[in-house]
Design a protein around this motif. Sequence first.
Motif, PDB file in Angstrom:
ATOM      1  N   ALA A   1      19.165  39.835  38.932  1.00  0.00           N
ATOM      2  CA  ALA A   1      19.782  38.674  39.573  1.00  0.00           C
ATOM      3  C   ALA A   1      20.167  39.077  40.980  1.00  0.00           C
ATOM      4  CB  ALA A   1      21.008  38.252  38.781  1.00  0.00           C
ATOM      5  N   PRO A   2      20.307  38.130  41.894  1.00  0.00           N
ATOM      6  CA  PRO A   2      20.699  38.484  43.256  1.00  0.00           C
ATOM      7  C   PRO A   2      22.080  39.132  43.298  1.00  0.00           C
ATOM      8  CG  PRO A   2      20.584  36.087  42.963  1.00  0.00           C
ATOM      9  CD  PRO A   2      20.110  36.710  41.696  1.00  0.00           C
ATOM     10  N   ALA A   3      22.298  39.992  44.247  1.00  0.00           N
ATOM     11  CA  ALA A   3      23.606  40.657  44.385  1.00  0.00           C
ATOM     12  C   ALA A   3      24.711  39.607  44.393  1.00  0.00           C
ATOM     13  CB  ALA A   3      23.636  41.468  45.664  1.00  0.00           C
ATOM     14  N   GLY A   4      25.810  39.902  43.717  1.00  0.00           N
ATOM     15  CA  GLY A   4      26.919  38.945  43.676  1.00  0.00           C
ATOM     16  C   GLY A   4      26.924  38.170  42.378  1.00  0.00           C
ATOM     17  N   ASP A   5      25.773  38.037  41.738  1.00  0.00           N
ATOM     18  CA  ASP A   5      25.754  37.397  40.425  1.00  0.00           C
ATOM     19  C   ASP A   5      26.519  38.297  39.465  1.00  0.00           C
ATOM     20  OD1 ASP A   5      24.546  37.157  37.616  1.00  0.00           O
ATOM     21  OD2 ASP A   5      23.804  35.346  38.603  1.00  0.00           O
ATOM     22  N   ARG A   6      27.289  37.691  38.599  1.00  0.00           N
ATOM     23  CA  ARG A   6      28.153  38.516  37.745  1.00  0.00           C
ATOM     24  C   ARG A   6      27.355  39.350  36.743  1.00  0.00           C
ATOM     25  NH1 ARG A   6      30.849  33.877  33.864  1.00  0.00           N
ATOM     26  NH2 ARG A   6      29.094  33.762  32.448  1.00  0.00           N
ATOM     27  N   GLY A   7      26.102  38.980  36.503  1.00  0.00           N
ATOM     28  CA  GLY A   7      25.292  39.738  35.546  1.00  0.00           C
ATOM     29  C   GLY A   7      24.645  40.963  36.167  1.00  0.00           C
ATOM     30  N   TRP A   8      24.700  41.090  37.450  1.00  0.00           N
ATOM     31  CA  TRP A   8      23.979  42.167  38.126  1.00  0.00           C
ATOM     32  C   TRP A   8      24.829  43.434  38.135  1.00  0.00           C
ATOM     33  CZ3 TRP A   8      19.328  43.365  38.845  1.00  0.00           C
ATOM     34  CH2 TRP A   8      18.920  44.262  39.832  1.00  0.00           C
ATOM     35  N   PRO A   9      24.307  44.565  37.649  1.00  0.00           N
ATOM     36  CA  PRO A   9      25.097  45.780  37.570  1.00  0.00           C
ATOM     37  C   PRO A   9      25.669  46.142  38.942  1.00  0.00           C
ATOM     38  CG  PRO A   9      22.887  46.132  36.677  1.00  0.00           C
ATOM     39  CD  PRO A   9      22.924  44.745  37.230  1.00  0.00           C
ATOM     40  N   GLY A  10      26.921  46.514  38.962  1.00  0.00           N
ATOM     41  CA  GLY A  10      27.534  46.938  40.219  1.00  0.00           C
ATOM     42  C   GLY A  10      28.245  45.818  40.945  1.00  0.00           C
ATOM     43  N   ALA A  11      27.783  44.590  40.723  1.00  0.00           N
ATOM     44  CA  ALA A  11      28.424  43.476  41.422  1.00  0.00           C
ATOM     45  C   ALA A  11      29.728  43.119  40.715  1.00  0.00           C
ATOM     46  CB  ALA A  11      27.495  42.273  41.450  1.00  0.00           C
ATOM     47  N   GLY A  12      30.766  42.808  41.462  1.00  0.00           N
ATOM     48  CA  GLY A  12      32.038  42.374  40.879  1.00  0.00           C
ATOM     49  C   GLY A  12      32.699  43.456  40.037  1.00  0.00           C
ATOM     50  N   ALA A  13      32.661  44.723  40.495  1.00  0.00           N
ATOM     51  CA  ALA A  13      33.261  45.826  39.735  1.00  0.00           C
ATOM     52  C   ALA A  13      34.777  45.641  39.613  1.00  0.00           C
ATOM     53  CB  ALA A  13      32.950  47.150  40.417  1.00  0.00           C
ATOM     54  N   ILE A  14      35.321  46.071  38.483  1.00  0.00           N
ATOM     55  CA  ILE A  14      36.773  45.949  38.272  1.00  0.00           C
ATOM     56  C   ILE A  14      37.454  47.299  38.486  1.00  0.00           C
ATOM     57  CG2 ILE A  14      36.499  44.046  36.626  1.00  0.00           C
ATOM     58  CD1 ILE A  14      37.143  46.168  34.389  1.00  0.00           C
ATOM     59  N   ARG A  15      38.778  47.259  38.704  1.00  0.00           N
ATOM     60  CA  ARG A  15      39.548  48.497  38.774  1.00  0.00           C
ATOM     61  C   ARG A  15      39.633  49.090  37.362  1.00  0.00           C
ATOM     62  NH1 ARG A  15      44.452  47.211  39.457  1.00  0.00           N
ATOM     63  NH2 ARG A  15      44.071  44.960  39.488  1.00  0.00           N
ATOM     64  N   PRO A  16      39.760  50.422  37.221  1.00  0.00           N
ATOM     65  CA  PRO A  16      39.741  51.053  35.885  1.00  0.00           C
ATOM     66  C   PRO A  16      41.085  50.936  35.165  1.00  0.00           C
ATOM     67  CG  PRO A  16      39.879  52.744  37.572  1.00  0.00           C
ATOM     68  CD  PRO A  16      39.822  51.445  38.300  1.00  0.00           C
ATOM     69  N   THR A  17      41.546  49.705  34.936  1.00  0.00           N
ATOM     70  CA  THR A  17      42.815  49.509  34.232  1.00  0.00           C
ATOM     71  C   THR A  17      42.621  48.480  33.124  1.00  0.00           C
ATOM     72  OG1 THR A  17      43.520  47.668  35.637  1.00  0.00           O
ATOM     73  CG2 THR A  17      44.133  49.890  36.373  1.00  0.00           C
ATOM     74  N   LEU A  18      43.466  48.560  32.118  1.00  0.00           N
ATOM     75  CA  LEU A  18      43.403  47.625  31.000  1.00  0.00           C
ATOM     76  C   LEU A  18      43.649  46.195  31.500  1.00  0.00           C
ATOM     77  CD1 LEU A  18      43.109  47.276  27.963  1.00  0.00           C
ATOM     78  CD2 LEU A  18      45.576  47.666  27.719  1.00  0.00           C
ATOM     79  N   GLU A  19      44.594  46.099  32.419  1.00  0.00           N
ATOM     80  CA  GLU A  19      44.935  44.786  32.983  1.00  0.00           C
ATOM     81  C   GLU A  19      43.719  44.139  33.674  1.00  0.00           C
ATOM     82  OE1 GLU A  19      47.568  45.090  36.286  1.00  0.00           O
ATOM     83  OE2 GLU A  19      48.884  43.505  35.521  1.00  0.00           O
ATOM     84  N   ALA A  20      43.059  44.949  34.467  1.00  0.00           N
ATOM     85  CA  ALA A  20      41.882  44.429  35.177  1.00  0.00           C
ATOM     86  C   ALA A  20      40.790  44.044  34.181  1.00  0.00           C
ATOM     87  CB  ALA A  20      41.358  45.487  36.151  1.00  0.00           C
ATOM     88  N   PHE A  21      40.638  44.849  33.106  1.00  0.00           N
ATOM     89  CA  PHE A  21      39.620  44.536  32.103  1.00  0.00           C
ATOM     90  C   PHE A  21      39.920  43.195  31.429  1.00  0.00           C
ATOM     91  CE2 PHE A  21      38.024  44.353  27.810  1.00  0.00           C
ATOM     92  CZ  PHE A  21      36.666  44.575  28.028  1.00  0.00           C
ATOM     93  N   GLU A  22      41.231  43.006  31.086  1.00  0.00           N
ATOM     94  CA  GLU A  22      41.589  41.756  30.392  1.00  0.00           C
ATOM     95  C   GLU A  22      41.421  40.536  31.303  1.00  0.00           C
ATOM     96  OE1 GLU A  22      44.432  43.660  26.930  1.00  0.00           O
ATOM     97  OE2 GLU A  22      45.392  42.841  28.734  1.00  0.00           O
ATOM     98  N   ALA A  23      41.706  40.721  32.572  1.00  0.00           N
ATOM     99  CA  ALA A  23      41.506  39.619  33.523  1.00  0.00           C
ATOM    100  C   ALA A  23      40.013  39.281  33.613  1.00  0.00           C
ATOM    101  CB  ALA A  23      42.043  40.016  34.895  1.00  0.00           C
ATOM    102  N   TRP A  24      39.207  40.341  33.635  1.00  0.00           N
ATOM    103  CA  TRP A  24      37.744  40.155  33.706  1.00  0.00           C
ATOM    104  C   TRP A  24      37.252  39.422  32.452  1.00  0.00           C
ATOM    105  CZ3 TRP A  24      33.608  41.338  30.659  1.00  0.00           C
ATOM    106  CH2 TRP A  24      32.346  41.277  31.253  1.00  0.00           C
ATOM    107  N   GLU A  25      37.809  39.872  31.286  1.00  0.00           N
ATOM    108  CA  GLU A  25      37.396  39.307  30.001  1.00  0.00           C
ATOM    109  C   GLU A  25      37.688  37.803  29.953  1.00  0.00           C
ATOM    110  OE1 GLU A  25      39.393  41.085  26.663  1.00  0.00           O
ATOM    111  OE2 GLU A  25      37.499  41.412  25.642  1.00  0.00           O
ATOM    112  N   SER A  26      38.919  37.426  30.388  1.00  0.00           N
ATOM    113  CA  SER A  26      39.240  36.013  30.267  1.00  0.00           C
ATOM    114  C   SER A  26      38.454  35.169  31.270  1.00  0.00           C
ATOM    115  CB  SER A  26      40.753  35.765  30.384  1.00  0.00           C
ATOM    116  OG  SER A  26      41.229  36.348  31.566  1.00  0.00           O
ATOM    117  N   SER A  27      38.127  35.749  32.438  1.00  0.00           N
ATOM    118  CA  SER A  27      37.349  34.960  33.393  1.00  0.00           C
ATOM    119  C   SER A  27      35.868  34.867  32.986  1.00  0.00           C
ATOM    120  CB  SER A  27      37.460  35.539  34.800  1.00  0.00           C
ATOM    121  OG  SER A  27      36.724  36.729  34.893  1.00  0.00           O
TER     122      SER A  27
END
Length: 432
Positions: free
Chosen positions: A403-429
């Motif tokens: 997928a084009p860069a920036g698409d959420r499915g593309w590896p590396g695009a939209g990386a999260i910080r390495p925290t549980l909080e960031a993971f949960e925010a990512w999960e709900s979005s």
Amino acid sequence: MREERPRTVTTSASTPSRFGFATHLFCRECGATAALGASHACVECFGPLEVGYELPQVTRASIEAGPANIWRYASLLPVPQGIAATPNTEPGWTRLARTDQLARELGLRALWLKDERGNPTHSFKDRVVAVALAAAVEMGYKVLACPSTGNLANAVAAAAARAQIRSVVLIPADLEPQKIAATAVYGGTLVPVDGTYDDVNRLASELADDREDWAFVNVNVRPYYAEGSKTIGYEIAEQLGWRLPEQIVVPVASGAQLVKIDKAFRELIELGLVADTKYRVFGAQAAGCAPVAAAFRAGHDVVQPVKPDTIAKSLAIGNPADGPYVLDVVRRTGGAVADVSDDDVVHAIRLLAATEGVFGETASGVTLGVLRRLLDDGVLDPAAETVFINSGDGLKTLDAVGAPAGDRGWPGAGAIRPTLEAFEAWESSHAA
Ligand SMILES: Cc1ncc(COP(=O)(O)O)c(C=O)c1O
Ligand SMILES: [Zn+2]
């Protein structure tokens, strides 16, 4: 309709030559024969030449005792008997996998995948190159060369490196970067050409006439090269427990693979190694390069060349050498040739990956896409046991599913910080 020339396998107690049990070349059009050697076109009618044999009485047991690569069928190929011991890439004996999850998705009773990713350079081309190399060495050629749509380039460069001879590979300059890198790494001569595959092929034919000690595997050594694809057919039959499938779906570029799988099935029947059961052969093309499918639909015997425009670059041959013979095979066996759009190709690649964990290349997407199309159209029988060829690896055609860069499915695009909080925010979005 042009009559198909009968082709017989004769068996005898003949002794093998440097081409094994191959005894001659013959013209597929007029039947004229020629001595085994460096010719590929009939002197009478310019028709393509094919290898003829006096095959020995091979048994299932003698084949099963052979190595786990294509050389278990050495006595059915135009190669010296000691071939397995020479430096080669040892292709073949890839897995035949039962794909029940995919079959359920498609509404098929029994479906098998012949997974050609398992070859040394991850496509079926290692088979044809190994046979071409063996014959080229016997004929005294010094350089292994080819025009290629990509996978053949990988296979020629690797096989030449293994045999320590020079390779020269000509490719259309717009090939997938993965296929170019996976050829260049072997250190041979790689020449990008500004043109289509058909332009590259024409240049190769001129060079083959000009450079006496260059074996262009799919041009001047083509009769030997093409025989390598028979091993796909032999393996499928052996892996099914020495029997033939009822339906098989095969990708078509030049058409050689399809024609040789049929040749393999017929040889196995004639040798008494499998029962003479009915099978139907189906060919798959991309809509952007579908000259054989078009001829099939129109009821024509000749194939009108096209200018390719498809993401399935490995199948982008607009003027396929074996096109008329593909038509012969599918018509004789009650099969068909069909095509699918590039969108369908991508969809099929994803379907195969998601249902079976197999990442095939664009040619695989074409094959599965056509299988699905033929089922939907009622041409394939959902109750008949079916095999389809996964001829190459998706890692070489990544752009097809990227997928084009920036698409959420593309590896590396939209990386999260390495925290549980960031993971949960990512999960709900990302909740569906
Ligand atoms: C992955 C793949 N599948 C299928 C084919 C078709 O082979 P053929 O030219 O024998 O029809 C090719 C040809 O380049 C290929 O690279
Ligand atoms: Zn002829």
